[in-house]
Write a protein that holds these residues in place. Sequence first.
Motif, short mmCIF file in Angstrom:
data_model
loop_
_atom_site.label_atom_id
_atom_site.label_comp_id
_atom_site.label_asym_id
_atom_site.label_seq_id
_atom_site.Cartn_x
_atom_site.Cartn_y
_atom_site.Cartn_z
N ALA A 68 -16.28 -35.29 22.15
CA ALA A 68 -16.09 -34.01 22.88
C ALA A 68 -17.00 -32.93 21.94
O ALA A 68 -17.41 -32.10 22.47
N CYS A 69 -17.20 -33.00 20.74
CA CYS A 69 -17.97 -32.18 19.46
C CYS A 69 -19.22 -32.16 20.25
O CYS A 69 -20.02 -31.08 20.43
N ASN A 70 -19.83 -33.30 20.54
CA ASN A 70 -21.34 -33.50 20.97
C ASN A 70 -21.44 -33.01 22.22
O ASN A 70 -22.45 -32.14 22.60
N VAL A 71 -20.56 -33.12 23.02
CA VAL A 71 -20.94 -32.77 24.38
C VAL A 71 -20.82 -31.40 24.44
O VAL A 71 -21.75 -30.56 25.22
N ALA A 72 -19.72 -30.55 23.96
CA ALA A 72 -19.57 -29.24 23.89
C ALA A 72 -20.63 -28.57 23.15
O ALA A 72 -21.39 -27.58 23.64
N ARG A 73 -21.39 -28.95 22.15
CA ARG A 73 -22.38 -28.48 21.22
C ARG A 73 -23.50 -28.57 22.20
O ARG A 73 -24.20 -27.49 22.15
N ASN A 74 -23.93 -29.58 22.84
CA ASN A 74 -25.26 -29.87 23.51
C ASN A 74 -25.18 -28.88 24.80
O ASN A 74 -26.07 -28.20 25.23
N ALA A 75 -23.98 -28.77 25.31
CA ALA A 75 -23.72 -27.73 26.67
C ALA A 75 -23.98 -26.19 26.14
O ALA A 75 -24.65 -25.71 26.91
N LEU A 76 -23.45 -25.88 25.03
CA LEU A 76 -23.59 -24.76 24.42
C LEU A 76 -25.01 -24.47 24.15
O LEU A 76 -25.66 -23.27 24.46
N LEU A 77 -25.65 -25.13 23.55
CA LEU A 77 -27.09 -24.95 23.02
C LEU A 77 -27.88 -24.71 24.49
O LEU A 77 -28.80 -24.03 24.31
N ALA A 78 -27.54 -25.84 25.42
CA ALA A 78 -28.55 -25.54 26.72
C ALA A 78 -27.96 -24.29 27.27
O ALA A 78 -28.98 -23.43 27.81
N ALA A 79 -26.90 -23.65 27.47
CA ALA A 79 -26.11 -22.35 28.08
C ALA A 79 -27.14 -21.27 27.14
O ALA A 79 -27.65 -20.28 27.66
N LEU A 80 -27.34 -21.39 25.94
CA LEU A 80 -28.08 -20.59 25.01
C LEU A 80 -29.54 -20.46 25.20
O LEU A 80 -30.18 -19.59 24.51
N GLY A 81 -30.09 -21.27 25.91
CA GLY A 81 -31.63 -21.43 26.39
C GLY A 81 -32.15 -22.15 25.04
O GLY A 81 -33.44 -22.10 25.13
N THR A 82 -31.49 -23.03 24.35
CA THR A 82 -32.39 -23.77 23.33
C THR A 82 -32.92 -25.16 24.17
O THR A 82 -32.12 -25.73 24.65
N PHE A 83 -33.99 -25.54 23.80
CA PHE A 83 -34.65 -26.45 24.49
C PHE A 83 -33.79 -27.93 23.66
O PHE A 83 -33.61 -27.94 22.52
N PRO A 84 -33.77 -28.93 24.72
CA PRO A 84 -33.05 -30.37 23.83
C PRO A 84 -34.16 -30.44 22.74
O PRO A 84 -33.36 -31.33 21.99
N ALA A 85 -35.40 -30.65 22.90
CA ALA A 85 -35.99 -31.11 21.69
C ALA A 85 -35.73 -30.49 20.33
O ALA A 85 -36.06 -31.09 19.29
N GLU A 86 -35.07 -29.24 20.58
CA GLU A 86 -35.01 -28.68 19.30
C GLU A 86 -33.55 -28.84 18.81
O GLU A 86 -33.18 -28.50 17.55
N TRP A 87 -32.57 -29.33 19.57
CA TRP A 87 -31.36 -29.59 19.15
C TRP A 87 -31.05 -30.55 17.70
O TRP A 87 -30.25 -30.16 16.91
N ASP A 88 -31.80 -31.25 17.47
CA ASP A 88 -31.83 -32.20 16.42
C ASP A 88 -32.44 -31.43 15.25
O ASP A 88 -32.19 -31.67 13.96
N LEU A 89 -33.19 -30.46 15.32
CA LEU A 89 -33.77 -29.51 14.32
C LEU A 89 -32.85 -28.72 13.92
O LEU A 89 -32.73 -28.34 12.65
N ILE A 90 -31.72 -28.17 14.56
CA ILE A 90 -30.52 -27.57 14.21
C ILE A 90 -29.90 -28.06 13.20
O ILE A 90 -29.44 -27.34 12.12
N ILE A 91 -29.63 -29.21 13.41
CA ILE A 91 -28.60 -29.98 12.45
C ILE A 91 -29.42 -31.21 11.98
O ILE A 91 -29.52 -32.16 12.70
#
Length: 144
Positions: free
Chosen positions: A88-111
Amino acid sequence: MIEVGKLNTLLPGQKRRKLALTFGALERDIDGIAEKGCEYSFHSISRAEYTKRLVEIVSKDEALPQKIRDELSALCKIEPFENVEKRACNVARNALLAALGTFPAEWDLIIAPHEKAGTVKKRDFFKNVFVYAEDIRSPFNLTA
């Protein structure tokens, strides 16, 4: 971690950013690798219940696709929730990052990947091992 009630005082963009960071911290806490000072510490509510409340907030965010909102709502109904808390954390986090306009390739760089509390895990490298990949959207989608 932010108190659930305080989220209502934030503007939508601020709320999404704070929630995305909080879900990342919760994922690490679930894995037992929370960064120093970012451990779950509310005594009045269990971590799983806290996570569930945050996921419920995200599931009502109309800026997210209905499919994701439905998935989050369904995850909240699973008992015991502890069995799906990290998902649930992962799905919510990724959905929020997408809504914020963060590119998927950058998600792992954040954490960054962590091995134990307070340390960043070094990525593994293998001598004389080569991988040839084609049509890869991001080099961060490859793991050994």
